[in-house]
Design an enzyme around this catalytic site. Structure first.
Site, PDB file in Angstrom:
ATOM      1  N   ARG A  76      -2.446  34.794  22.266  1.00 60.83           N
ATOM      2  CA  ARG A  76      -3.216  34.867  23.507  1.00 60.83           C
ATOM      3  C   ARG A  76      -4.697  34.726  23.168  1.00 60.83           C
ATOM      4  NH1 ARG A  76      -5.296  39.834  26.668  1.00 60.83           N
ATOM      5  NH2 ARG A  76      -6.386  38.606  28.224  1.00 60.83           N
ATOM      6  N   HIS A 120     -12.192  35.457  30.371  1.00 58.36           N
ATOM      7  CA  HIS A 120     -12.310  36.729  29.652  1.00 58.36           C
ATOM      8  C   HIS A 120     -13.801  37.028  29.527  1.00 58.36           C
ATOM      9  CE1 HIS A 120      -9.952  39.539  26.766  1.00 58.36           C
ATOM     10  NE2 HIS A 120     -11.178  40.035  26.865  1.00 58.36           N
ATOM     11  N   GLU A 165      -8.570  41.704  32.859  1.00 53.40           N
ATOM     12  CA  GLU A 165      -9.140  43.003  33.224  1.00 53.40           C
ATOM     13  C   GLU A 165     -10.234  42.961  34.295  1.00 53.40           C
ATOM     14  OE1 GLU A 165     -10.301  45.141  29.692  1.00 53.40           O
ATOM     15  OE2 GLU A 165      -8.227  45.333  29.032  1.00 53.40           O
ATOM     16  N   ASN A 287      -2.646  45.554  30.118  1.00 53.53           N
ATOM     17  CA  ASN A 287      -3.391  45.943  28.916  1.00 53.53           C
ATOM     18  C   ASN A 287      -3.460  47.461  28.916  1.00 53.53           C
ATOM     19  OD1 ASN A 287      -3.894  43.200  28.767  1.00 53.53           O
ATOM     20  ND2 ASN A 287      -6.115  43.363  28.806  1.00 53.53           N
ATOM     21  N   TYR A 289      -4.559  50.983  26.663  1.00 56.12           N
ATOM     22  CA  TYR A 289      -5.197  51.605  25.494  1.00 56.12           C
ATOM     23  C   TYR A 289      -5.022  53.112  25.460  1.00 56.12           C
ATOM     24  CZ  TYR A 289      -7.152  47.134  24.181  1.00 56.12           C
ATOM     25  OH  TYR A 289      -7.265  45.825  23.773  1.00 56.12           O
ATOM     26  N   GLU A 362      -2.241  43.431  25.975  1.00 56.13           N
ATOM     27  CA  GLU A 362      -3.122  43.991  24.936  1.00 56.13           C
ATOM     28  C   GLU A 362      -2.757  45.439  24.702  1.00 56.13           C
ATOM     29  OE1 GLU A 362      -7.424  43.987  25.569  1.00 56.13           O
ATOM     30  OE2 GLU A 362      -7.329  41.901  26.257  1.00 56.13           O
TER      31      GLU A 362
HETATM   32  C1  PNW Z   1     -10.348  45.297  26.525  1.00 58.94           C
HETATM   33  N1  PNW Z   1     -11.860  51.195  28.681  1.00 58.94           N
HETATM   34  O1  PNW Z   1     -11.457  45.918  27.114  1.00 58.94           O
HETATM   35  C2  PNW Z   1     -10.715  43.843  26.472  1.00 58.94           C
HETATM   36  O2  PNW Z   1      -9.814  43.007  27.138  1.00 58.94           O
HETATM   37  C3  PNW Z   1     -11.008  43.344  25.104  1.00 58.94           C
HETATM   38  O3  PNW Z   1     -11.859  42.222  25.192  1.00 58.94           O
HETATM   39  C4  PNW Z   1     -11.591  44.455  24.257  1.00 58.94           C
HETATM   40  O4  PNW Z   1     -12.069  44.004  23.013  1.00 58.94           O
HETATM   41  C5  PNW Z   1     -10.509  45.496  24.077  1.00 58.94           C
HETATM   42  O5  PNW Z   1     -10.005  45.939  25.329  1.00 58.94           O
HETATM   43  C6  PNW Z   1     -10.953  46.731  23.279  1.00 58.94           C
HETATM   44  O6  PNW Z   1     -11.986  47.402  23.950  1.00 58.94           O
HETATM   45  C7  PNW Z   1     -11.506  47.250  27.478  1.00 58.94           C
HETATM   46  O7  PNW Z   1     -12.957  51.750  28.636  1.00 58.94           O
HETATM   47  C8  PNW Z   1     -12.744  47.822  27.626  1.00 58.94           C
HETATM   48  O8  PNW Z   1     -10.852  51.848  29.051  1.00 58.94           O
HETATM   49  C9  PNW Z   1     -12.869  49.133  28.019  1.00 58.94           C
HETATM   50  C10 PNW Z   1     -11.724  49.867  28.290  1.00 58.94           C
HETATM   51  C11 PNW Z   1     -10.472  49.309  28.149  1.00 58.94           C
HETATM   52  C12 PNW Z   1     -10.365  47.988  27.746  1.00 58.94           C
END
Ligand code: PNW
Length: 455
Positions: A76, A120, A165, A287, A289, A362
Site C-alpha cells: 500500500r 495521503h 484517515e 487503520n 493504533y 495500517e
Molecule cells: C497514521 N493519532 O496517522 C498515518 O496514516 C500515517 O501516515 C502515520 O505515519 C501513522 O499513522 C503513524 O502515526 C496517524 O493521533 C496520526 O491517533 C495520528 C494518530 C493516528 C494515526
C-alpha cells in the site's frame, strides 16, 4: 495458541508518498501543503522536512526488492497528487504519472499487488490557496485527479483508496493545527470532514468509470473508553466517539451523519451529497493504533501524549487522558492489541449485514531503534506488537468478522509528520544520513509469519 489465516489472507506493508519519496522538486512536482508546513519554523521536530526522506523516488527498485524478500502479498503506497497535477487541476504531468507506472510494474514483476491511496495528505498548495478542504471545489478536483490516475493504472492496481484517515486531516490539520495546513478551527473544521467525504464518493465513482475495481478507504478508528463510569465522562466519551469514528464511517456505510450536532455544522448541501458519499465500496479499511481514553475537560492533569504540545480550542466538551496499565511504545502510544478486536466488533455490531469486508490498512508502532554493534536491529517490542495485533485479528475472524488482510505500518522508517525523523515505525531501519536500509529483526519475523501463514 496457534492462529491461522486463510490462504487468501493478504499480508502487506504500507507507506505514503510525502513520508518516503523525497525528490520534492523532481520531474515537475508542484509544492504541497506539507512542503509549505515543514518550511515554517517550529512546526516539525528538529526542523525536519520530507525534501529527501527515504529518497524512495530514486531507490524504489531497491525498496521493492526488500518487499519481495519479505514476501508480502500487497504493498500500500500513496500517489503524490502534486506530481500528477502540480497545481491540483488541469492536464496530467506525464513525468509524474511515469514514476507510478514504473513503480507498479516493478511491484507486479515481484509478484506484489499494488494498493494505491490517492490522497495521503499532500494536497497541492494551489488548491489550499483556493480554500483547500474547506471548499467544495477541492472534492471535485479529487475526482478529476482520480480519473487521470485511474485511466492510467486501472489495469494493474489491485486495490484503490481515494482517502487516508480523513479524521486526522480534520482534527490535526484543521481543528488543532498540528499537521498541515495548520488551521485551528475547532468545531469549525467539520466541513473539512464533509468535503473530504464528498471527494471520496466522487473519486469512487470516477475510479469505477475509469475501469478500476476493488475500491475502499483507509479510515482511522479507535475504540473510545470513558475515563470513569461517571455519566459526565461517559457523555464526553460519546461525543468524542461520534466526532471521530461515526462522523466518518456512517456517511459511507449508512448514507447519513450520526447526530444533530454534526448535521447542523455541515454545509447546506450535505443531505444530497450523502448519496454520493455512500456509493458502495468493495471493502472498508481500518487503520488502528490504540484506544482513546476520554473524560470531561479540566478534571485531570494527565493529558494524552497524542496531543502533547497541541493548542486546543477552548470549550471542547471532552479531554483526552493518558492510558495507563499497558505497555507503551517509544512514541508513548499505548499497546492494546484487544482494542483492535474491540473496534472490529463495534463495526460488526453497528453495521451488521451491510458491512463490506474489512482490511486493516495500517497498524504499527514506533521505537527509537538503532543498529547494534552486531549489525542487527533488535526490535523485539515491535515483534510483540504485530504478533499481539495479529492474534487479536485472528480472534475477530474467529468471531465471524470478515477481515481479509493486514498492512503493517511501515515497511521502513520514514518522515513521521510533526515528529520528523524521531519516530521509527519501520520493519526496515533507515539511516537517513546514508540512506542505508537495514532489515530489523521484526522484518525476519514478519517474513517467517507470511511464509508459514500462521502464528
Ligand atoms: C497514521 N493519532 O496517522 C498515518 O496514516 C500515517 O501516515 C502515520 O505515519 C501513522 O499513522 C503513524 O502515526 C496517524 O493521533 C496520526 O491517533 C495520528 C494518530 C493516528 C494515526
Amino acid at each position: 495458541m496457534a492462529a491461522q489465516f486463510g490462504p487468501d489472507f493478504v499480508f502487506g506493508v504500507a507507506t505514503a508518498s510525502y513520508q518516503i519519496e523525497g525528490a520534492v522538486r523532481a520531474d515537475g512536482r508542484g509544492p504541497s501543503i506539507w512542503d509549505t508546513f515543514t518550511a515554517q519554523p517550529g512546526k516539525i521536530k528538529n526542523g525536519d522536512t520530507g525534501d529527501v526522506a527515504c529518497d524512495h523516488y530514486h531507490r524504489y527498485r531497491e525498496d521493492v526488492a526488500l518487499m519481495a524478500e519479505l514476501g508480502v502479498d500487497a504493498y500500500r503506497f500513496s500517489i503524490a497528487w502534486p506530481r500528477i497535477q502540480p497545481t491540483g487541476s488541469g492536464p496530467a504531468n506525464p513525468a509524474g504519472l511515469d514514476f507510478y507506472d514504473r513503480l507498479v510494474d516493478e511491484l507486479l514483476g515481484a509478484g506484489i499487488t499494488p494498493a494505491a491511496t490517492l490522497y495521503h495528505w499532500d494536497l497541492p498548495q494551489a488548491l489550499q490557496d483556493a480554500g483547500g478542504w474547506t471548499v467544495r471545489d477541492t472534492a471535485e478536483r479529487l475526482a478529476d485527479y482520480a480519473t487521470i490516475v485511474g485511466e492510467r493504472l486501472a489495469d494493474r492496481v489491485g486495490m484503490w483508496m481515494p482517502l487516508n484517515e480523513p479524521v486526522v486531516v480534520t482534527m490535526f490539520g484543521h481543528a488543532i493545527g498540528g499537521h498541515a495546513p495548520g488551521e485551528t478551527l475547532g468545531f469549525g473544521a467539520l466541513p473539512v470532514a464533509h468535503y473530504q467525504l464528498l471527494g471520496h464518493g466522487l473519486a469512487v465513482q470516477a475510479l469505477r468509470a475509469a475501469g478500476c475495481g476493488n475500491i475502499g478507504i483507509a479510515s482511522n478508528h479507535s475504540p473510545i473508553w470513558p475515563a470513569s463510569d461517571s455519566p459526565a465522562d461517559k457523555e464526553a466519551a460519546d461525543i468524542f466517539d461520534t466526532l471521530t469514528n461515526w462522523t466518518f464511517a456512517d456517511p459511507i456505510l449508512r448514507g447519513e451523519y450520526p447526530d444533530e450536532l454534526i448535521t447542523m455544522a455541515m454545509p447546506d448541501t450535505a443531505a444530497d451529497d450523502l448519496k454520493v458519499i455512500s456509493t458502495p465500496l468493495d471493502w472498508f479499511g481500518v487503520n488502528y493504533y490504540q484506544p482513546t481514553l476520554v473524560g470531561t475537560p479540566g478534571s485531570s492533569t494527565a493529558a494524552s501524549p497524542v496531543l502533547e504540545g497541541a493548542v486546543l480550542p477552548p470549550d471542547m466538551p471532552f479531554e483526552l487522558r493518558e492510558i495507563t496499565g499497558y505497555p507503551t511504545t517509544d512514541f508513548r502510544w499505548a499497546v492494546v492489541p484487544d482494542g483492535l478486536r474491540e473496534i472490529l466488533t463495534t463495526f460488526q455490531n453497528r453495521y451488521g449485514e451491510t458491512l463490506p469486508p474489512l482490511y486493516i490498512t495500517e497498524s504499527g508502532c514506533s521505537y527509537h531503534d538503532t543498529v547494534g554493534p552486531d549489525g542487527a536491529v533488535h526490535d523485539q517490542p515491535r515483534i510483540d506488537y504485530h504478533e499481539g495485533h495479529l492474534r487479536a485479528l485472528a480472534a475477530a475472524i474467529e468471531d465471524g468478522i470478515d477481515v481479509r488482510g493486514y498492512f503493517a505500518w511501515s515497511i521502513m522508517d520514514n518522515f513521521e509528520w510533526a515528529e520528523g525523523y524521531t519516530e521509527r515505525f519501520g520493519l526496515v531501519h533507515v539511516d537517513f544520513a546514508t540512506q542505508k536500509r537495514t532489515p530489523k529483526n521484526s522484518f525476519r519475523w514478519y517474513r517467517n509469519l507470511i511464509a508459514a501463514n500462521r502464528l
